[in-house]
Design a protein around this motif. Sequence first.
Motif, PDB file in Angstrom:
ATOM      1  N   GLU A   1       0.821  -1.225   0.000  1.00 27.58           N
ATOM      2  CA  GLU A   1       0.000   0.000   0.000  1.00 27.58           C
ATOM      3  C   GLU A   1       0.849   1.267   0.000  1.00 27.58           C
ATOM      4  OE1 GLU A   1      -4.113  -0.456   2.240  1.00 27.58           O
ATOM      5  OE2 GLU A   1      -2.486  -1.318   3.455  1.00 27.58           O
ATOM      6  N   GLN A   2       2.077   1.166   0.525  1.00 23.44           N
ATOM      7  CA  GLN A   2       2.980   2.322   0.552  1.00 23.44           C
ATOM      8  C   GLN A   2       3.854   2.380  -0.707  1.00 23.44           C
ATOM      9  OE1 GLN A   2       2.589   0.308   3.490  1.00 23.44           O
ATOM     10  NE2 GLN A   2       1.018   1.850   3.981  1.00 23.44           N
ATOM     11  N   PHE A   3       3.550   1.523  -1.673  1.00 23.94           N
ATOM     12  CA  PHE A   3       4.277   1.445  -2.941  1.00 23.94           C
ATOM     13  C   PHE A   3       5.726   0.999  -2.752  1.00 23.94           C
ATOM     14  CE2 PHE A   3       0.863   4.510  -3.496  1.00 23.94           C
ATOM     15  CZ  PHE A   3       0.190   3.971  -4.584  1.00 23.94           C
ATOM     16  N   ALA A   4       5.966   0.267  -1.689  1.00 26.08           N
ATOM     17  CA  ALA A   4       7.286  -0.324  -1.473  1.00 26.08           C
ATOM     18  C   ALA A   4       7.299  -1.716  -2.110  1.00 26.08           C
ATOM     19  CB  ALA A   4       7.598  -0.425   0.014  1.00 26.08           C
ATOM     20  N   LEU A   5       8.425  -2.089  -2.688  1.00 26.88           N
ATOM     21  CA  LEU A   5       8.536  -3.378  -3.365  1.00 26.88           C
ATOM     22  C   LEU A   5       8.490  -4.525  -2.364  1.00 26.88           C
ATOM     23  CD1 LEU A   5       9.047  -4.900  -6.042  1.00 26.88           C
ATOM     24  CD2 LEU A   5      11.508  -4.688  -5.565  1.00 26.88           C
ATOM     25  N   CYS A   6       7.551  -5.443  -2.566  1.00 29.03           N
ATOM     26  CA  CYS A   6       7.429  -6.619  -1.696  1.00 29.03           C
ATOM     27  C   CYS A   6       8.092  -7.842  -2.320  1.00 29.03           C
ATOM     28  CB  CYS A   6       5.960  -6.947  -1.442  1.00 29.03           C
ATOM     29  SG  CYS A   6       5.040  -5.659  -0.597  1.00 29.03           S
ATOM     30  N   LYS A   7       7.766  -8.098  -3.565  1.00 30.32           N
ATOM     31  CA  LYS A   7       8.302  -9.262  -4.269  1.00 30.32           C
ATOM     32  C   LYS A   7       8.541  -8.895  -5.721  1.00 30.32           C
ATOM     33  CE  LYS A   7       5.789 -12.648  -1.408  1.00 30.32           C
ATOM     34  NZ  LYS A   7       6.990 -13.145  -0.705  1.00 30.32           N
ATOM     35  N   HIS A   8       9.407  -9.668  -6.357  1.00 30.65           N
ATOM     36  CA  HIS A   8       9.602  -9.503  -7.794  1.00 30.65           C
ATOM     37  C   HIS A   8       9.956 -10.846  -8.402  1.00 30.65           C
ATOM     38  CE1 HIS A   8      14.026  -9.809  -7.468  1.00 30.65           C
ATOM     39  NE2 HIS A   8      13.893  -9.073  -6.380  1.00 30.65           N
ATOM     40  N   TYR A   9       9.509 -11.041  -9.639  1.00 34.12           N
ATOM     41  CA  TYR A   9       9.764 -12.270 -10.374  1.00 34.12           C
ATOM     42  C   TYR A   9      10.275 -11.901 -11.766  1.00 34.12           C
ATOM     43  CZ  TYR A   9       6.505 -13.909  -6.785  1.00 34.12           C
ATOM     44  OH  TYR A   9       5.874 -14.158  -5.595  1.00 34.12           O
ATOM     45  N   ASN A  10      11.287 -12.613 -12.213  1.00 33.13           N
ATOM     46  CA  ASN A  10      11.867 -12.379 -13.547  1.00 33.13           C
ATOM     47  C   ASN A  10      12.239 -10.918 -13.756  1.00 33.13           C
ATOM     48  OD1 ASN A  10      11.539 -15.091 -14.567  1.00 33.13           O
ATOM     49  ND2 ASN A  10       9.333 -14.679 -14.673  1.00 33.13           N
TER      50      ASN A  10
ATOM     51  N   GLU B   1       7.972   1.562 -24.524  1.00 31.50           N
ATOM     52  CA  GLU B   1       7.822   0.290 -23.838  1.00 31.50           C
ATOM     53  C   GLU B   1       6.461   0.274 -23.140  1.00 31.50           C
ATOM     54  OE1 GLU B   1       9.325   2.907 -20.517  1.00 31.50           O
ATOM     55  OE2 GLU B   1       9.370   2.812 -22.706  1.00 31.50           O
ATOM     56  N   LEU B   2       5.995  -0.899 -22.734  1.00 30.35           N
ATOM     57  CA  LEU B   2       4.660  -1.030 -22.160  1.00 30.35           C
ATOM     58  C   LEU B   2       4.719  -1.584 -20.742  1.00 30.35           C
ATOM     59  CD1 LEU B   2       2.901  -2.614 -25.257  1.00 30.35           C
ATOM     60  CD2 LEU B   2       2.649  -0.261 -24.464  1.00 30.35           C
ATOM     61  N   LEU B   3       3.745  -1.158 -19.937  1.00 28.25           N
ATOM     62  CA  LEU B   3       3.554  -1.675 -18.580  1.00 28.25           C
ATOM     63  C   LEU B   3       2.086  -2.030 -18.406  1.00 28.25           C
ATOM     64  CD1 LEU B   3       5.547   0.899 -16.417  1.00 28.25           C
ATOM     65  CD2 LEU B   3       6.158  -1.496 -16.733  1.00 28.25           C
ATOM     66  N   LEU B   4       1.837  -3.152 -17.763  1.00 32.55           N
ATOM     67  CA  LEU B   4       0.469  -3.527 -17.415  1.00 32.55           C
ATOM     68  C   LEU B   4       0.316  -3.387 -15.909  1.00 32.55           C
ATOM     69  CD1 LEU B   4      -2.291  -4.635 -18.144  1.00 32.55           C
ATOM     70  CD2 LEU B   4      -1.355  -6.946 -17.959  1.00 32.55           C
ATOM     71  N   LEU B   5      -0.548  -2.457 -15.491  1.00 30.80           N
ATOM     72  CA  LEU B   5      -0.767  -2.179 -14.073  1.00 30.80           C
ATOM     73  C   LEU B   5      -2.041  -2.872 -13.601  1.00 30.80           C
ATOM     74  CD1 LEU B   5      -0.149   1.696 -14.111  1.00 30.80           C
ATOM     75  CD2 LEU B   5       1.552  -0.124 -13.881  1.00 30.80           C
ATOM     76  N   TYR B   6      -1.971  -3.404 -12.379  1.00 35.15           N
ATOM     77  CA  TYR B   6      -3.153  -4.057 -11.830  1.00 35.15           C
ATOM     78  C   TYR B   6      -3.222  -3.795 -10.333  1.00 35.15           C
ATOM     79  CZ  TYR B   6      -7.031  -7.151 -12.859  1.00 35.15           C
ATOM     80  OH  TYR B   6      -8.275  -7.641 -13.098  1.00 35.15           O
ATOM     81  N   ALA B   7      -4.331  -3.208  -9.873  1.00 34.99           N
ATOM     82  CA  ALA B   7      -4.575  -2.984  -8.443  1.00 34.99           C
ATOM     83  C   ALA B   7      -5.509  -4.072  -7.941  1.00 34.99           C
ATOM     84  CB  ALA B   7      -5.196  -1.608  -8.226  1.00 34.99           C
ATOM     85  N   PHE B   8      -5.089  -4.772  -6.876  1.00 31.78           N
ATOM     86  CA  PHE B   8      -5.907  -5.872  -6.371  1.00 31.78           C
ATOM     87  C   PHE B   8      -5.773  -5.932  -4.856  1.00 31.78           C
ATOM     88  CE2 PHE B   8      -6.602 -10.411  -5.355  1.00 31.78           C
ATOM     89  CZ  PHE B   8      -7.895 -10.541  -5.847  1.00 31.78           C
ATOM     90  N   ASN B   9      -6.926  -5.850  -4.166  1.00 33.09           N
ATOM     91  CA  ASN B   9      -6.937  -5.811  -2.697  1.00 33.09           C
ATOM     92  C   ASN B   9      -6.032  -4.683  -2.214  1.00 33.09           C
ATOM     93  OD1 ASN B   9      -8.758  -7.911  -2.621  1.00 33.09           O
ATOM     94  ND2 ASN B   9      -7.208  -9.487  -2.291  1.00 33.09           N
ATOM     95  N   ASP B  10      -5.049  -4.990  -1.393  1.00 34.01           N
ATOM     96  CA  ASP B  10      -4.189  -3.933  -0.859  1.00 34.01           C
ATOM     97  C   ASP B  10      -2.794  -3.967  -1.480  1.00 34.01           C
ATOM     98  OD1 ASP B  10      -3.488  -6.317   0.209  1.00 34.01           O
ATOM     99  OD2 ASP B  10      -3.313  -5.637   2.287  1.00 34.01           O
ATOM    100  N   HIS B  11      -2.684  -4.526  -2.674  1.00 33.56           N
ATOM    101  CA  HIS B  11      -1.392  -4.582  -3.349  1.00 33.56           C
ATOM    102  C   HIS B  11      -1.510  -4.063  -4.780  1.00 33.56           C
ATOM    103  CE1 HIS B  11      -0.278  -7.148   0.040  1.00 33.56           C
ATOM    104  NE2 HIS B  11       0.980  -6.984  -0.320  1.00 33.56           N
ATOM    105  N   TYR B  12      -0.351  -3.720  -5.336  1.00 36.58           N
ATOM    106  CA  TYR B  12      -0.267  -3.236  -6.714  1.00 36.58           C
ATOM    107  C   TYR B  12       0.687  -4.148  -7.487  1.00 36.58           C
ATOM    108  CZ  TYR B  12      -2.233   0.941  -4.545  1.00 36.58           C
ATOM    109  OH  TYR B  12      -3.031   1.812  -3.837  1.00 36.58           O
ATOM    110  N   PHE B  13       0.281  -4.506  -8.687  1.00 36.18           N
ATOM    111  CA  PHE B  13       1.055  -5.443  -9.489  1.00 36.18           C
ATOM    112  C   PHE B  13       1.451  -4.778 -10.806  1.00 36.18           C
ATOM    113  CE2 PHE B  13      -1.742  -7.709  -6.687  1.00 36.18           C
ATOM    114  CZ  PHE B  13      -0.970  -8.746  -6.184  1.00 36.18           C
TER     115      PHE B  13
END
Length: 264
Positions: free
Chosen positions: A23-32, A65-77
């Motif tokens: 929710e604070q836009f801090a990075l929690c996890k990353h893949y690839n 370049e392209l980005l796909l943004l997705y807001a879900f529950n209390d996280h941002y993807f």
Amino acid sequence: MEYELLLRALSNCLHMPLLVLNEQFALCKHYNALETDFGYDYQTLFTDLEKNAKKHALITGKLNELLLLYAFNDHYFIFGPFRCNLTDRNVLYKYLDALNMPLAQYELTYTQLAALPIYCLEDIRDIIYLINYFFTGETADQLANCNFQQLTRTTHLLNKERRTLLTQAPLSYAQIYQHEKKLLTCIQKNEPKQLSKLIQAISWSKLGHTLGPDLLRAQKDYLIVLLEKVTHLAIANQLPPSESKHLQNVFITEIELCTTTAQL
């Protein structure tokens, strides 16, 4: 745990970078994740998204370049960055010129952009469909609207134009030779204005198709060959060989530092 495994599997199957922010836009996890940084302001991106009462969006970065943004529950993807077209070095360098980016950053930027995964528009449509189903369980086509249809039609037209350009008739070697003769004649007659016009009249794209697939490299090689002939002409007209060769090396160095046709 199962949710995280599915998310990681989705990223791996798509071969696409995925970042997860809290929710604070801090990075929690990353893949690839890629070792690139295009300087995105994720907080602004998602704030603008939520202002429009949307949960997802496909956005374009400053380098197309392209980005796909997705807001879900209390996280941002964030899926991406990725591309939907090939990266042309010459076009990119002209664009970076317009952005006043330091010359030393050009090749690094090109390398980073070229390393991004690439998908055609139809693939991107399927990816969004899949990701939306993953988060919501809905099977509605999220891009079944006139804007996407128009984008698809435009892309088809651009691809058709690109194929036309790629198949255009190259210059013959006889034409290249005749052009060189005209250039050398202008030098012999001391006609700098006419010489400038002839240089400007060179069809660089057709020349590139004749001499090699790398347009910028073909331009440089062609100018270096011309420079060698001009040097011999200068020596034949009594300019000292040491001075002629010195000037030749100076100009070759300048040619190699160029990164766009305009600079050449």
